[in-house]
Write an enzyme that holds these catalytic residues in place. Structure first.
Site, PDB file in Angstrom:
ATOM      1  CE  LYS A  29      -0.611   0.224   5.019  1.00  0.00           C
ATOM      2  NZ  LYS A  29       0.119   1.455   5.264  1.00  0.00           N
ATOM      3  CB  THR A  30       4.071   2.242   1.658  1.00  0.00           C
ATOM      4  OG1 THR A  30       3.567   1.833   2.933  1.00  0.00           O
ATOM      5  CG2 THR A  30       4.857   3.516   1.825  1.00  0.00           C
ATOM      6  CG  ASP A 216      -0.986   4.740   5.134  1.00  0.00           C
ATOM      7  OD1 ASP A 216      -1.611   3.755   4.701  1.00  0.00           O
ATOM      8  OD2 ASP A 216       0.142   4.651   5.645  1.00  0.00           O
ATOM      9  CD  GLU A 217      -1.890   1.725   8.509  1.00  0.00           C
ATOM     10  OE1 GLU A 217      -2.928   1.052   8.529  1.00  0.00           O
ATOM     11  OE2 GLU A 217      -0.758   1.227   8.516  1.00  0.00           O
ATOM     12  CD  GLN A 247      -3.086  -4.935   8.532  1.00  0.00           C
ATOM     13  OE1 GLN A 247      -2.046  -4.787   9.169  1.00  0.00           O
ATOM     14  NE2 GLN A 247      -3.115  -4.817   7.215  1.00  0.00           N
ATOM     15  NE  ARG A 606       1.843  -7.547  11.153  1.00  0.00           N
ATOM     16  CZ  ARG A 606       1.500  -6.762  10.118  1.00  0.00           C
ATOM     17  NH1 ARG A 606       2.318  -5.838   9.705  1.00  0.00           N
ATOM     18  NH2 ARG A 606       0.352  -6.922   9.489  1.00  0.00           N
TER      19      ARG A 606
END
Length: 672
Positions: A29-30, A216-217, A247, A606
């Site tokens: 996504k970044t 973002d997020e 998330q 993770r």
């Protein structure tokens, strides 16, 4: 665009309307956000100064800005805003402070400053149990602010006597913050929202300034942050938000995953693009993550997939008790490092609560395994830095009572608590700040002559230094400040050793250098900062991330599941897979298992190569040994991907053999 997959490419190039990118864990996504900023500048022709990207940590903002800097010509990207929500809020308040009734150089109260003010107000309201209730009051006021509920609305909607009492404290708290020319952390979002709603002309100015917004997020936004975004993009609806409802793990601080669904109602033309290809984990890890999270209800369905190999089975290890669990994790790390030639930094141990790390630390120390606990002392949490920042805050806003009280006697000026109490009573009666009350003739009737003389000498020095700060080059004035107060000598008197005192003074000079760099970076540009702005930015940096020094050394990473979000590691251990630990007891009692399941999902995703889950058969609680119940999340994992250990006598024999093999390998490595 060749490095992007088809879905990512579509997300970057879609500019025809509002866009929600549902980005699964490890789906790049970044890259999408940074490439989209570059695309907007280079292909769509929007100048960098009219684009803003918002995220939640300074670290994420820095990383994005650096990536865009590598993609786009510096001239074209000039003025691009990549910041946290709170930094944007600070910039809006700084620019629009006259509309909000604040003077330049307003202070930002951190949690401790706010707590001290609330405690003072509660003691005045004769709340005998102020100490017990303080945290509850602070959290309630914060949640009201995040829900955009002002003091009068909080009072009118109070459900019971407790909420009525807190609403009255909230009202006084708001008045006092204004009197001190101060805002708290939540105000950095709330005040811009209130201003934009009240003054359409100011809102239009910022809408012209921000022609395209990226967030973002997005699943971590609270109601107030959602409203800020909605106000800025109203009309043009030129925005891209990126988020993952699976998330969302911050409900306790106001995050609302339902904000993702709300977008569809508020922007009916919203396009949704799903990023489901994961570039991080093995197929087995992803299948497990998908299977666990499928037990939660979903507005948006998505399933992660990967081109990686199927990978190793996920191991679920039952240990006799918590001591054996920590021992097992430590020996597993050592075993794999020796047999596979791995680095310590390849391993991460995740847990639900910080208390779970204590026993593990002892085991790692016993095996001489180096480790780093995430959430160590922040640079800004050091006493010398708190002192320095309080002096700087006082210089740019003498009405900052919290800063005044912190430094009026550091180093000691023989101003006793009785003198400060007398001054506080007088200032409170006059409804002015402590500093301002010192200029009143009436103070002489309330404060002892000797005490008042010392206070006024301090105030005179602050006044003189303030004037110099605005008339001269500020950095030499700041340096002179620490010489004037003989701070280095004071550190030597109070430090455990000369070396410790020197190290603390070096921290002060590092802070001053940081201010110098901030002033230098903006010189001659639209982003040029004054000394007040630079100090505000530093205060906000402290509040946002409680910065830790970067540590790239070869150490095992120990961190909570919450702190692990956004990170990835080759080999991951998750400890304490037991009912009442993960999921947490309070979530079971409140019937809120969904967020705990999302936390489990974050932990699983993770891991890049291997995932090991551990739990104890018995665990001590309040000195009593209790049988545990394995976590329901273990039952939710797919059987074909799971390998159970420690469940019977055969496993006990296998574990003994494994322990001997580890010891042999260790002795061999040491040449014994």
């Amino acid at each position: 665009m060749t490095q992007l997959n088809p879905r990512q490419r579509e997300a970057v190039r879609y500019v025809e309307g509002p866009l929600l990118v549902l980005a699964g864990a490890g789906s790049g996504k970044t890259s999408v956000i940074t490439r989209k900023m570059a695309y907007l500048i280079e292909q769509v022709g929007i100048p960098g100064r009219h684009i803003a990207a918002l995220t939640f940590t300074n670290k994420a903002a820095r990383e994005m800005k650096e990536r865009v800097g590598r993609l786009v010509d510096k001239k074209l990207a000039r003025g691009l805003t990549v910041s946290t929500f709170h930094n944007l809020g600070l910039n809006i308040i700084r620019e629009e402070h006259p509309h909000l009734g604040y003077h330049p150089g307003f202070s930002i109260f951190d949690a401790e400053d706010a707590k001290a003010l609330l405690q003072d107000l509660m003691m005045r309201e004769a709340s005998a149990d102020a100490g017990d209730e303080l945290s509850d009051v602070q959290m309630t006021i914060s949640s009201w602010k995040n829900a955009m509920r002002g003091p009068s609305e909080a009072l009118s909607k109070a459900a019971d006597e407790r909420e009525q009492r807190i609403a009255l404290i909230y009202s006084r708290y708001t008045e006092y913050l204004k009197a001190y020319n101060a805002v708290d952390f939540d105000d950095l979002i709330l005040l811009p929202v209130q201003l934009f709603r009240r003054q359409p002309d100011v809102l239009q100015k910022w809408q012209r300034k921000i022609r395209y917004l990226l967030v973002d997020e997005y699943q971590d936004t609270n109601l107030c942050q959602y409203e800020l975004v909605k106000l800025i993009v109203a009309g043009r609806a030129a925005f891209t938000v990126v988020g993952d409802d699976d998330q969302s793990i911050y409900a306790w601080r106001g995050a609302r995953p339902e904000n993702l669904a709300q977008l569809k109602d508020d922007f009916p033309s919203l396009k949704i693009i799903k990023l489901e290809q994961n570039y991080r984990s093995t197929g087995r890890i992803l299948r497990s993550a998908n299977t666990v999270i499928a037990n939660n209800p979903h507005v948006f369905e998505k399933a992660l997939w990967s081109n990686h190999t199927i990978g190793d089975e996920i191991r679920a290890i039952r240990c006799r008790n918590e001591d054996a669990e920590s021992e097992r994790v430590a020996t597993e790390i050592l075993d794999r490092k020796l047999k596979k030639g791995l680095e310590f930094r390849d391993f991460a141990v995740l847990y639900r609560g910080n208390h779970q790390a204590r026993l593990l630390e002892l085991k790692l120390q016993a095996y001489q395994i180096p480790y780093r606990i995430s959430g160590g002392q922040s640079f800004f949490a050091r006493n010398e830095i708190k002192d320095a920042m309080a002096y700087l805050r006082l210089l740019v806003n003498p009405d900052d009572n919290a800063a005044f009280l912190r430094v009026v006697n550091v180093p000691r000026r023989e101003i006793g608590p009785r003198t400060l109490e007398q001054l506080s009573h007088y200032a409170r009666a006059r409804d002015v700040s402590l500093f301002r009350s010192l200029g009143d003739m009436g103070a002489e009737a309330h404060v002892t002559e000797k005490g008042l003389d010392r206070l006024r000498r301090f105030a005179h020095w602050v006044d003189h230094t303030c004037q110099r700060l605005h008339q001269e080059d500020p950095i030499p004035v700041v340096k002179q400040l620490f010489t004037d107060i003989e701070y280095e000598e004071w550190l030597h008197q109070h430090a455990g050793s000369p070396k410790q005192a020197e190290r603390r003074m070096e921290n002060i000079w590092y802070l001053v250098d940081s201010i110098q760099r901030m002033l230098d970076d903006g010189k001659g540009t639209a982003d040029e900062l004054g000394i007040e702005d630079a100090i505000s930015k530093l205060i906000l940096r402290d509040l946002m991330e409680q910065r830790e020094e970067e540590d790239d050394s070869d150490k095992v990473q120990l961190l909570t599941l919450h702190a692990s979000k956004g990170l990835e590691f080759p080999h991951v251990f998750i400890m304490g897979l037991e009912e009442e630990i993960l999921p947490h007891r309070s979530s079971i009692e409140e019937g809120n298992i969904e967020e705990e399941r999302r936390l489990m999902y974050v932990g699983i995703t993770r891991a890049r190569e291997t995932l090991t889950l551990t739990f104890a058969g018995t665990r001590k609680q309040y000195g009593e040994k209790l049988e545990t119940i394995p976590s329901r999340f273990l039952d939710e994992l797919p059987d074909e991907d799971l390998k159970w250990e420690g469940m019977g006598d055969l496993d006990a024999e296998a574990n003994t053999q494994k322990g001997k093999a580890t010891l042999s390998a260790l002795l061999g490595d040491l040449g014994v």
